[in-house]
Design an enzyme around this catalytic site. Structure first.
Site, PDB file in Angstrom:
ATOM      1  N   GLU A   1      -6.388  -8.224  -0.096  1.00 56.15           N
ATOM      2  CA  GLU A   1      -6.776  -8.196   1.319  1.00 56.15           C
ATOM      3  C   GLU A   1      -8.250  -7.854   1.454  1.00 56.15           C
ATOM      4  O   GLU A   1      -8.752  -6.968   0.767  1.00 56.15           O
ATOM      5  CB  GLU A   1      -6.011  -7.103   2.074  1.00 56.15           C
ATOM      6  CG  GLU A   1      -4.539  -7.300   2.198  1.00 56.15           C
ATOM      7  CD  GLU A   1      -3.902  -6.143   2.984  1.00 56.15           C
ATOM      8  OE1 GLU A   1      -4.616  -5.436   3.726  1.00 56.15           O
ATOM      9  OE2 GLU A   1      -2.699  -5.951   2.828  1.00 56.15           O
TER      10      GLU A   1
ATOM     11  N   GLU B   1       0.828  -1.215   0.000  1.00 55.17           N
ATOM     12  CA  GLU B   1       0.000   0.000   0.000  1.00 55.17           C
ATOM     13  C   GLU B   1       0.864   1.268   0.000  1.00 55.17           C
ATOM     14  O   GLU B   1       0.808   2.078   0.920  1.00 55.17           O
ATOM     15  CB  GLU B   1      -0.956   0.006   1.192  1.00 55.17           C
ATOM     16  CG  GLU B   1      -1.999  -1.083   1.119  1.00 55.17           C
ATOM     17  CD  GLU B   1      -3.061  -0.971   2.204  1.00 55.17           C
ATOM     18  OE1 GLU B   1      -2.787  -0.334   3.237  1.00 55.17           O
ATOM     19  OE2 GLU B   1      -4.159  -1.528   2.031  1.00 55.17           O
TER      20      GLU B   1
HETATM   21  C1  GLA Z   1      -4.017  -2.686   5.132  1.00 54.09           C
HETATM   22  C2  GLA Z   1      -2.626  -3.249   5.239  1.00 54.09           C
HETATM   23  C3  GLA Z   1      -2.524  -4.446   6.135  1.00 54.09           C
HETATM   24  C4  GLA Z   1      -3.355  -4.260   7.375  1.00 54.09           C
HETATM   25  C5  GLA Z   1      -4.772  -3.975   6.963  1.00 54.09           C
HETATM   26  C6  GLA Z   1      -5.722  -3.836   8.134  1.00 54.09           C
HETATM   27  O1  GLA Z   1      -4.765  -3.159   4.115  1.00 54.09           O
HETATM   28  O2  GLA Z   1      -2.077  -3.589   3.990  1.00 54.09           O
HETATM   29  O3  GLA Z   1      -1.174  -4.625   6.487  1.00 54.09           O
HETATM   30  O4  GLA Z   1      -2.849  -3.208   8.137  1.00 54.09           O
HETATM   31  O5  GLA Z   1      -4.796  -2.756   6.276  1.00 54.09           O
HETATM   32  O6  GLA Z   1      -7.024  -3.547   7.688  1.00 54.09           O
END
Ligand code: GLA
Length: 679
Positions: free
Chosen positions: A313, A158
């Protein structure tokens, strides 16, 4: 990078839907790893993302390497039939880097250091950070490039950190020199005649740091462009190291959903696999942040990928970063996962496999929660694994969309500066409202860049593109002239790419296409203010957020403002231009009116839902030969079918209607009518 020569998601997935999540075994004693393998097998998991936040473990001090534990993890995964999505750990540099090289730490707009102790604390312009990041990346690729578990590279995590430090300032100047060539051109583009902002030498230019009053909007816009590019340089540098060593392994980086900080079109071009992290709010599954938000992010991600994509995710239960964090009601994880498959995902993964017991995310759910293998969450995870196993045949199939919504990060960025007609108008608001209206009208749409080839779409919606380049404006005009239907939202085509207001307030080419002569004034609406309109599709309608005082020049008035200063003035117009049609919405109609308008424009362009008679709350999407039906409501319902069909999830055959339970789903494949049967 030529995509056709690079491996794809299909190479990683090998004919199955990828299923799994972030796996952080370094947080657990090794005996737990063996239980993890058992449970992954039980759940049908076939992909684990490892190493995302492992830098301090892999490189405990500068130059040292501790790979032994990761060797064992990858061997275990392989022995358990689970592929590895191996991450470069560069999103979270170890504390030693910040302590020894403070210049790698980002600084905020005021010049304050953003310290280590969390994550994402790196300056994308720092050569020291970049050098260390590439070394650990190269060593990972050298060590694991031939490991049989390796399926996919996951670069960083991210990307999104912005920095205003002096190293960044020097990098920003280099970027500006490339963009403008000369200081005169920069001064002209930034409009520095205003407020005595003229730059006399490159060295005077700084990132838009905290200033006394409103900053130069074009400087801010360029700084956003630059920040996206600086982060992209970090990504492509790591990618190149990986591609050189492992040309057979595809590379991705996970996007935040609809995230302002990265030009997602430019980034996606440079990935082999486009992936996204998606966290709809389970508090109100039918609300704007629930299924509608999921559909928007999925449509955008599919469009960036131009094909199958990976849901990197999602949460199996509550997150821990909303004010109040709701678990997912029974059935919702399945529904939202199948929604992603319907909209083109060939992989469904979670953050994270096993819920942490320590650290900032110990109350963020995992596929195996604190309740363990007997918990409700893990049962649902197992069931989802079985469902996804039944959908292997869907992988690779395209999603059918005859409508497109236009979106451009440059237009978004340009709306973020201060000093505009209304601080209430955000870029996202009209875009999300329009997409939701299309979604609720059962119309599947792609997203497209305003300069992209649009001929394949019968309907193109431009909810709010304040900034449009000359090329984009010519593109839209050619699209309508050639027979397309354009539905254009308010305050569009106002600025050029330097954020300079076009002559006449709105670009003349666009006004010609829309059949609008003069835009006298913008009349934004206050919080809670609703402007009555003349009825739309026979129903009362109101506008919110925005109004415009416009004069038509050839367009017909579909709805007018009713009452107030703009009484009788055109609010919604429609214009035949060339072989096509151009609509203009000078306000944000209430949700029902917006649905009615977009459905009418779509119907006239022969864009229709995949099935007639779909109940409200049911999403229907065609992907290849399959029709996905998704019930976003708690109340069961049934969808009338024009012909018998078989549900891939249950194997059941439906003659006249497909029943959908609470948050229920069906993946139908039509069959020839049974002997003597109807259809
Ligand atoms: C993001 C991050 C993860 C985690 C999630 C929690 O998507 O990439 O490492 O912190 O948020 O929702």
């Amino acid at each position: 990078m030529t995509p056709s020569r690079r491996p794809s998601l299909g190479d990683a997935a090998r004919g199955r839907i990828l299923y799994g999540g972030d796996y952080n075994p370094e947080q657990w004693p090794e005996p737990v790893w063996h239980e993890d393998m058992e449970l992954m097998r039980e759940a049908g998991v076939n992909l684990a993302t490892v190493g995302v936040f492992s830098w301090a473990r892999l490189e405990p001090r500068p130059g040292a390497r501790d790979f032994g534990w990761l060797d064992r993890v990858l061997d275990l995964l392989h022995a358990s039939g689970v592929g590895a999505c191996l991450a470069t750990p560069t999103a979270s540099p170890p504390p030693w880097m910040g302590a020894r090289h403070p210049e790698t730490l980002p600084r905020d707009e005021t010049g304050a250091v953003v310290w280590y102790g969390s994550r994402n604390h790196f300056c994308a312009s720092s050569p020291v950070y970049r050098d260390h990041a590439l070394r650990i990346t190269a060593d990972l690729a050298d060590r694991y490039g031939d490991h049989p578990a390796l399926r996919l590279w996951h670069v960083n995590n991210e990307y999104g950190t912005a920095c205003w430090c002096d190293t960044t300032a020097r990098h920003f100047r280099r970027w500006l020199r490339t963009r403008y060539g000369s200081l005169e051109a920069l001064n002209e583009a930034w409009g520095t005649a205003f407020w005595s902002q003229r730059y006399d030498s490159w060295g005077e230019i700084i990132p838009p740091r905290r200033a006394q009053y409103m900053a130069n909007p074009t400087q801010e816009l360029d700084f956003r462009r630059f920040t996206s590019d600086a982060l992209l340089e970090c990504f492509t540098a790591e990618r190149d190291v990986l591609v050189e060593r492992t040309p057979h392994i595809p590379v991705t980086t996970n996007f935040m959903p609809f995230f302002v900080g990265q030009d997602g079109w430019a980034w996606a071009e440079r990935e082999d696999v486009v992936s996204v992290d998606l966290y709809p709010d389970p508090a109100d599954p039918e609300g704007p942040d629930g299924g509608a938000w999921g559909a928007l992010v999925q449509d955008l991600t599919r469009s960036q990928a131009r094909g199958p994509w990976l849901l990197m995710e999602q949460a199996a239960g509550p997150v821990n970063w909303r004010g109040v964090n709701h678990p997912r009601p029974e059935g919702l994880t399945r529904l939202w996962s199948l929604q992603a498959v319907a909209r083109g995902a060939d992989g469904i993964c979670f953050f994270q496999w096993r819920q942490s017991r320590q650290g900032s995310e110990k109350f963020h759910s995992g596929m195996v929660g604190h309740a363990g293998a007997r918990g409700r969450t893990f049962r649902q995870v197992r069931e989802l694994g079985a469902d996804l196993g039944r959908l292997a045949g869907v992988t690779g199939a395209p999603v059918t969309a005859r409508a497109a919504v236009l979106h451009d990060w440059n237009a978004w960025w340009a709306t973020l500066s201060a000093g505009r007609p209304s601080s209430r108008l955000t870029y996202e608001q009209p875009l999300r409202a329009w997409h939701r209206a299309l979604w609720e009208s059962h119309l599947t749409c792609d997203f497209a860049h305003p300069e992209a080839e649009l001929d394949g779409y019968a309907l193109v919606a431009a909810p709010h593109l304040y900034l449009l380049t000359d090329a984009a404006l010519d593109n839209l005009a050619a699209y309508v002239r050639g027979g397309g239907t354009l539905v254009c939202g308010f305050f569009t085509g106002v600025a050029d790419e330097d954020d300079r207001v076009r002559e006449g307030g709105v670009d003349a080419r666009l006004r010609t296409v829309l059949g609008i002569g003069t835009v006298h004034e913008w009349w934004p609406l206050d919080e809670g203010e609703a402007q009555p309109l003349t009825p739309l599709s026979g129903a009362d309608a109101t506008g919110t957020l925005w109004r415009e005082d416009i004069e038509t020049a050839g367009a017909e008035t579909v709805a007018a403002y009713r009452g107030g200063e703009l009484d009788g003035r055109p609010a919604v117009t429609r214009h035949a231009f060339g072989d096509g049609t151009a609509w203009y919405l000078s306000t944000l109609p209430d949700p029902a009116a917006l649905r009615a308008l977009l459905s009418r424009a779509a119907g006239e362009a022969d864009v229709r839902p995949p099935l007639p008679g779909l109940p409200a709350g049911v999403e229907a999407v065609r992907r290849g030969a399959w029709l996905f039906l998704l019930n976003h409501r708690r109340e069961p319902t049934a969808v009338p079918l024009p012909a018998p069909a078989t549900d891939l999830l249950t194997g059941r055959r439906y003659e006249r209607e497909a029943p959908l339970g609470r948050y229920g789903a069906a993946v139908l494949r039509g069959e020839p009518p049974a002997p003597g049967g109807g259809g």
